[in-house]
Design an enzyme around this catalytic site. Sequence first.
Site, PDB file in Angstrom:
ATOM      1  CE  LYS A 153       0.365   2.706  -3.696  1.00 36.07           C
ATOM      2  NZ  LYS A 153       2.127   2.281  -3.838  1.00 36.07           N
ATOM      3  CG  ASP A 206       7.599  -4.746  -3.170  1.00 36.93           C
ATOM      4  OD1 ASP A 206       8.669  -5.401  -4.036  1.00 36.93           O
ATOM      5  OD2 ASP A 206       7.200  -4.502  -4.008  1.00 36.93           O
TER       6      ASP A 206
END
Length: 361
Positions: free
Chosen positions: A95, A201
């Site tokens: 990422k 999240d």
Amino acid sequence: MGVDRTARGSLRAARGTTGAICPPRQVAPRRERARAPPRFDLLAAVGRKSWALAAIPERIGPYQVLERISAGGMAEVYKAKQLGADGFERLVAIKRILPHIARDPNFIAMFQAEAKLAVQLQHGNIAQIYQLGRQDDSFYIALEYVEGRDVGAVLDHHQKQGKGLPLAQACYIVTRCAEGLDYAHNKKSPDGKPLNIIHRDISPPNILISYEGEVKLIDFGLAKATSSSIQTQAGIIKGKLAYMSPEQVRGAQLDARSDVFALGIVFFEMLTGKRLFRRDSDLDTFESVRQCKVPPPSQLNPQIPKALEAILLKSLARNLDERYASAAALAEALREFAFTHQLRYRGDQLGAWMRKIFNKN
């Protein structure tokens, strides 16, 4: 991170002068028109593809890039290979934070701090972080590659058929998630101090299910890092609004119970095949989360037993004192339900089911 993510659409909301969520554009009567606030995309973990992407790099740090998995407004995700001595190879997911985000010093400082905490998490239901690195003008995280799909794709598959997931699969997935969350919530530093890790999240794209039946949580700490950025101070709320707890949309102090609530939202949508808080507009979604009116799940799916409905509704209690005090308590309630209702289920069964519904046999 190796999942095919279905674009979930971009949530848009208005920017205020603090970190709180503000309603979108409103029109004042007659001659006076409310000033249209700047708008933004919640792209970070949604996985929406960008069609103006740079060329795929051959390498990121020591990793050989194989393909781009997804790209959003905050980061790109790549499938890559780590090579070592004597033919050693390991697939990883990379990422990489986009350069324009990496220029925000507040974001990078928090991103580094949170990544250093997340790398300490070693649990079977959390995707392992291998390395935090820097290349040129950006930063990246190398983490465990999971060959499978995210829960968002699983929900889409069943919603197209107008139904929820089977009870055994849904209970198994949520139990594994709760176990991973409880581990993270209670993780301590080497000197015994609580790390106070909250995911912030928990949402369908951040829960991965492998074709072997593994359940993995991803993106610990990224939501908090984003909340520290200059952009967020101007009003950007990264994360999925429809998967936030009522206290999160109020900008209140969060604890483990906020993650429990978010997991409860995902559980509700798994069991019913229906969205809980998402509405047609941002304002309506915001109001839905704030009011926290949860319909009895059994009205949407009569197959849900009352005992399971009670567990689900407790995880979604608006009052923090009425909610499960920990993810461990939620996991224990689900294990007891599965035992008493003979819902015996294993990871290999989940893997076979995943391969079947996504035609991977």
